[in-house]
Write an enzyme that holds these catalytic residues in place. Sequence first.
Site, PDB file in Angstrom:
ATOM      1  N   HIS A  19       0.808  -1.239   0.032  1.00 44.94           N
ATOM      2  CA  HIS A  19       0.106  -0.104  -0.108  1.00 44.94           C
ATOM      3  C   HIS A  19       0.816   1.247   0.039  1.00 44.94           C
ATOM      4  CE1 HIS A  19       0.717   0.652   4.203  1.00 44.94           C
ATOM      5  NE2 HIS A  19       0.422  -0.800   4.409  1.00 44.94           N
ATOM      6  N   HIS A  22       4.020   1.567   2.094  1.00 45.01           N
ATOM      7  CA  HIS A  22       5.195   0.813   1.499  1.00 45.01           C
ATOM      8  C   HIS A  22       6.135   1.546   0.383  1.00 45.01           C
ATOM      9  CE1 HIS A  22       2.647  -2.621   2.923  1.00 45.01           C
ATOM     10  NE2 HIS A  22       3.440  -2.400   4.034  1.00 45.01           N
ATOM     11  N   CYS A 127       2.789  -8.179  21.112  1.00 47.66           N
ATOM     12  CA  CYS A 127       2.011  -7.766  19.882  1.00 47.66           C
ATOM     13  C   CYS A 127       2.462  -8.689  18.828  1.00 47.66           C
ATOM     14  CB  CYS A 127       2.072  -6.349  19.602  1.00 47.66           C
ATOM     15  SG  CYS A 127       1.320  -6.065  17.889  1.00 47.66           S
ATOM     16  N   CYS A 130       3.441  -6.701  15.705  1.00 45.55           N
ATOM     17  CA  CYS A 130       4.893  -6.187  15.690  1.00 45.55           C
ATOM     18  C   CYS A 130       5.683  -7.408  15.806  1.00 45.55           C
ATOM     19  CB  CYS A 130       5.096  -5.369  16.936  1.00 45.55           C
ATOM     20  SG  CYS A 130       4.233  -3.815  16.756  1.00 45.55           S
ATOM     21  N   CYS A 145      -1.266  -2.238  21.730  1.00 43.28           N
ATOM     22  CA  CYS A 145      -0.084  -1.984  21.270  1.00 43.28           C
ATOM     23  C   CYS A 145      -0.005  -0.298  20.764  1.00 43.28           C
ATOM     24  CB  CYS A 145      -0.130  -2.806  19.981  1.00 43.28           C
ATOM     25  SG  CYS A 145       1.273  -2.368  18.682  1.00 43.28           S
ATOM     26  N   HIS A 148      -0.379  -0.779  16.480  1.00 40.14           N
ATOM     27  CA  HIS A 148      -1.291  -1.180  15.800  1.00 40.14           C
ATOM     28  C   HIS A 148      -2.838  -0.947  16.509  1.00 40.14           C
ATOM     29  CE1 HIS A 148       1.888  -3.572  14.349  1.00 40.14           C
ATOM     30  NE2 HIS A 148       1.355  -3.509  13.084  1.00 40.14           N
ATOM     31  N   LYS A 303      -2.600   5.991  11.069  1.00 38.51           N
ATOM     32  CA  LYS A 303      -1.885   5.507  10.320  1.00 38.51           C
ATOM     33  C   LYS A 303      -2.318   4.592   9.123  1.00 38.51           C
ATOM     34  CE  LYS A 303       2.362   2.215   9.974  1.00 38.51           C
ATOM     35  NZ  LYS A 303       2.662   0.902  10.393  1.00 38.51           N
ATOM     36  N   LYS A 306      -2.810  -2.129   6.740  1.00 39.76           N
ATOM     37  CA  LYS A 306      -3.745  -2.990   6.710  1.00 39.76           C
ATOM     38  C   LYS A 306      -4.719  -3.300   7.689  1.00 39.76           C
ATOM     39  CE  LYS A 306      -4.144  -7.643   4.360  1.00 39.76           C
ATOM     40  NZ  LYS A 306      -4.787  -8.819   5.521  1.00 39.76           N
TER      41      LYS A 306
HETATM   42  N1  MSP Z   1       8.886  -6.362   7.674  1.00 39.70           N
HETATM   43  C1  MSP Z   1       9.224  -5.397   8.520  1.00 39.70           C
HETATM   44  C2  MSP Z   1      10.308  -4.565   8.294  1.00 39.70           C
HETATM   45  C3  MSP Z   1      11.408  -5.427   8.540  1.00 39.70           C
HETATM   46  S1  MSP Z   1      12.994  -4.466   7.917  1.00 39.70           S
HETATM   47  C4  MSP Z   1      14.369  -5.529   8.277  1.00 39.70           C
HETATM   48  C5  MSP Z   1       7.765  -4.362   8.667  1.00 39.70           C
HETATM   49  N2  MSP Z   1       7.399  -4.312   7.272  1.00 39.70           N
HETATM   50  S2  MSP Z   1       6.078  -3.611   7.139  1.00 39.70           S
HETATM   51  O1  MSP Z   1       5.527  -3.905   5.740  1.00 39.70           O
HETATM   52  O2  MSP Z   1       5.063  -3.527   8.027  1.00 39.70           O
HETATM   53  O3  MSP Z   1       6.452  -1.980   7.009  1.00 39.70           O
HETATM   54  C6  MSP Z   1       7.498  -1.852   6.029  1.00 39.70           C
HETATM   55  C7  MSP Z   1       7.616  -0.136   6.014  1.00 39.70           C
HETATM   56  O4  MSP Z   1       6.589   0.514   5.574  1.00 39.70           O
HETATM   57  C8  MSP Z   1       8.023   0.387   7.431  1.00 39.70           C
HETATM   58  O5  MSP Z   1       9.101   1.111   7.187  1.00 39.70           O
HETATM   59  C9  MSP Z   1       6.853   1.126   7.722  1.00 39.70           C
HETATM   60  O6  MSP Z   1       7.139   2.177   8.574  1.00 39.70           O
HETATM   61  C10 MSP Z   1       6.512   1.503   6.551  1.00 39.70           C
HETATM   62  N3  MSP Z   1       4.962   1.719   6.526  1.00 39.70           N
HETATM   63  C11 MSP Z   1       3.851   1.145   6.480  1.00 39.70           C
HETATM   64  N4  MSP Z   1       2.768   2.009   6.747  1.00 39.70           N
HETATM   65  C12 MSP Z   1       3.236   3.083   6.647  1.00 39.70           C
HETATM   66  C13 MSP Z   1       2.450   4.396   6.565  1.00 39.70           C
HETATM   67  N5  MSP Z   1       1.181   4.353   6.571  1.00 39.70           N
HETATM   68  N6  MSP Z   1       3.034   5.541   6.167  1.00 39.70           N
HETATM   69  C14 MSP Z   1       4.697   5.537   6.057  1.00 39.70           C
HETATM   70  N7  MSP Z   1       5.400   4.338   6.053  1.00 39.70           N
HETATM   71  C15 MSP Z   1       4.477   3.281   6.712  1.00 39.70           C
HETATM   72  O7  MSP Z   1       7.868  -3.503   9.450  1.00 39.70           O
END
Ligand code: MSP
Length: 666
Positions: A19, A22, A127, A130, A145, A148, A303, A306
């Site tokens: 999304h 990411h 959590c 996390c 958490c 989340h 935030k 998902k």
């Molecule tokens: N798998 C772990 C990261 C492991 S790195 C060794 C993880 N994955 S994640 O898919 O949940 O998130 C990945 C990245 O996307 C994180 O940096 C997270 O902050 C970013 N984002 C997810 N949602 C976000 C927003 N709504 N806004 C900005 N970035 C955010 O954590």
Amino acid sequence: MSSQYYVTTPIYYVNGPPHIGHIYTTVVVDVMARYRRLAGEEVYFLTGTDEHGQNIERAAREHGISPQEHADQIVAAYPPLYESLHVTHDDFIRTTEARHAVGVEAIIARIAAAGDLYVGSHDGWYCASCEAYYTEKELAPGNVCPTHETPTEWRSEENLFFRLSKYQDALLRWYDESEAAVRPESRRNEVRSFVEAGLRDLSVSRQGLTWGIPFPDHPGHTVYVWLDALTNYISALGFGHPSHELYDRFWPDGSSEGRRIHVVGKDILRFHAIYWPAFLMSAGLPLPTTVVAHGWWLRDQRKVSKSSGNVVDPGELIEHFGADPLRYFLLREMVFGQDASFSDEAFIDRYNSDLANDLGNTVSRVLTLSRRAFDGCTPPSVGSPALEAAATQAVASYRKCMDDLAFHRALEALWRLLSQANQFLVAREPWKKMKDPSARGEVAETLWNVIEATRIVAGGLVPFMPEKAESVLTALASSVPTSLDDLSWGGTATGAPLPETSPLFPRIDKAAYLADAEQPVIGEAKDTTGPSDSAKKETKPKKAKQKDSGEKKAGGESSVIDIDQFFETELRVANVLEAEAIPKSNKLLKLTVDAGEESPRTVVAGVAKQYQPEELVGKQVVIVFNLKPAKLMGVESNGMVLAASEGDGAVLVRPIEPVKPGTRVR
Ligand code: MSP
């Protein structure tokens, strides 16, 4: 000699499709990588997916497929998405690849050899999203958490522990000695205080979790997902492998040469700025030079994620507006490091004002004038370099901001130059002088200066909007810069033919766009996994401007309800005594039900497509008992039958054991 610049995104969980959150980190890193390449550095850009752990296992189970199949399906969305977003990564690592497991085993062997692993027991608030423990102090009321906003669970386990506490002082020294270790400064202070308050040893294995890397020498234990995931940054370079040239080049031992930069969201800073350097210290390996934390994209003050159900699908945005405007918006709208809000309105406003108006109109105006005045060509570069000082200053400021990762300010610097060029054009009114042969020199001077300033703006935009910047440069009869030196004054050629171009940034009709209910820009990201896929695709896209149902109440307050509000809805079990089709309706059935009252009541249910009337007789259902009566196809309905609905489908809800009719459901 060029220096090495190694830059990484986090690896993304595969529990759902990518999304906007990411995409943001990936686009930021792509902008950094492109800029560093222009600066002449040898760049290696890594991204990938984090595929192990309980969450992925659960998501796969929900779709009735194996975790590997599930991961494969989600990962399949990345190559086309990255291609459409013009992402220039050098490698994409998946934690389910054999090359990654080799690296994880190698780092664990070093940590074990350092005497930093022991078997111990642990309990605390966990959590699952996390995959981390929290102390009571860190949790929101109700042991929720903080990231989340879901309840944590109390867990006790016997696991392998990493002596994290042993590295407390070394970590503090690292934050103190290296200003760049954690950025921005406010985040460095935050991490520092956390560590200073005392570190507890960290559980680095899990029992009873099969979807992960088996812990070397400890049968029945699986490597903790964060130790597994963080190691991707070196396993992708060949750490632990016989061929490790990339590792030697981009993660050099005992040298401060080159840079190793992890860009992460603020929610995962703790893992990157505490655990990861501690693992590396224990393993005797070099540390990253910088961990950079950015803020979150919010929607309706929460935030985008998902679990919040408020994701913004990048695919739809790209389809409607193109990748480059999206890239521009993400980098321009968010003050790097802070949170920002995503909305269709904000996107369209920014597009129309910055891209369609400021950039698009300036380019088209100056080109139309030049074509007319100079036979379809660029004007001769005669006269004074009137905008040179402004351009030089803008480029210096742009470069400083890019070095400081202040992307929004780098773009502001370019826009200041654009505005100066525009003011210069308006003040000199070349259109009034074009027919006067004696003013030819002045007209040439005006137009050449404006074209040159615009060329520099477009050159600076290359890392942000690679395709659109190239179109602007082509329209200006210039080429794409291959080095930052190409942003110096004087690059516009004399007498170069100016090609006819179509509008670069056609204006978006905001009102029409927002009024169009079929515009599915903001809604659920398409889940391409699992058997429920087709059903999901049938779901009508949400209206662009529409808020998530139930997500907010007026006044911006979150829509969680308290128990009393819930009890206002009286749900009761009822027995279906009779069921019949309603004439002329292919959706509705008329049910006569016993809901524990003196006499039966009539309830109309929209389940005729799924159930034959006779199938329902004798079944138990759950009804909303205190719903205001309503007439449906001429039949008065007293209540509503509950059904789980997805797309057009509806499955009636009933108690799993028979209960007395009229029993309250709560
Ligand atoms: N798998 C772990 C990261 C492991 S790195 C060794 C993880 N994955 S994640 O898919 O949940 O998130 C990945 C990245 O996307 C994180 O940096 C997270 O902050 C970013 N984002 C997810 N949602 C976000 C927003 N709504 N806004 C900005 N970035 C955010 O954590």
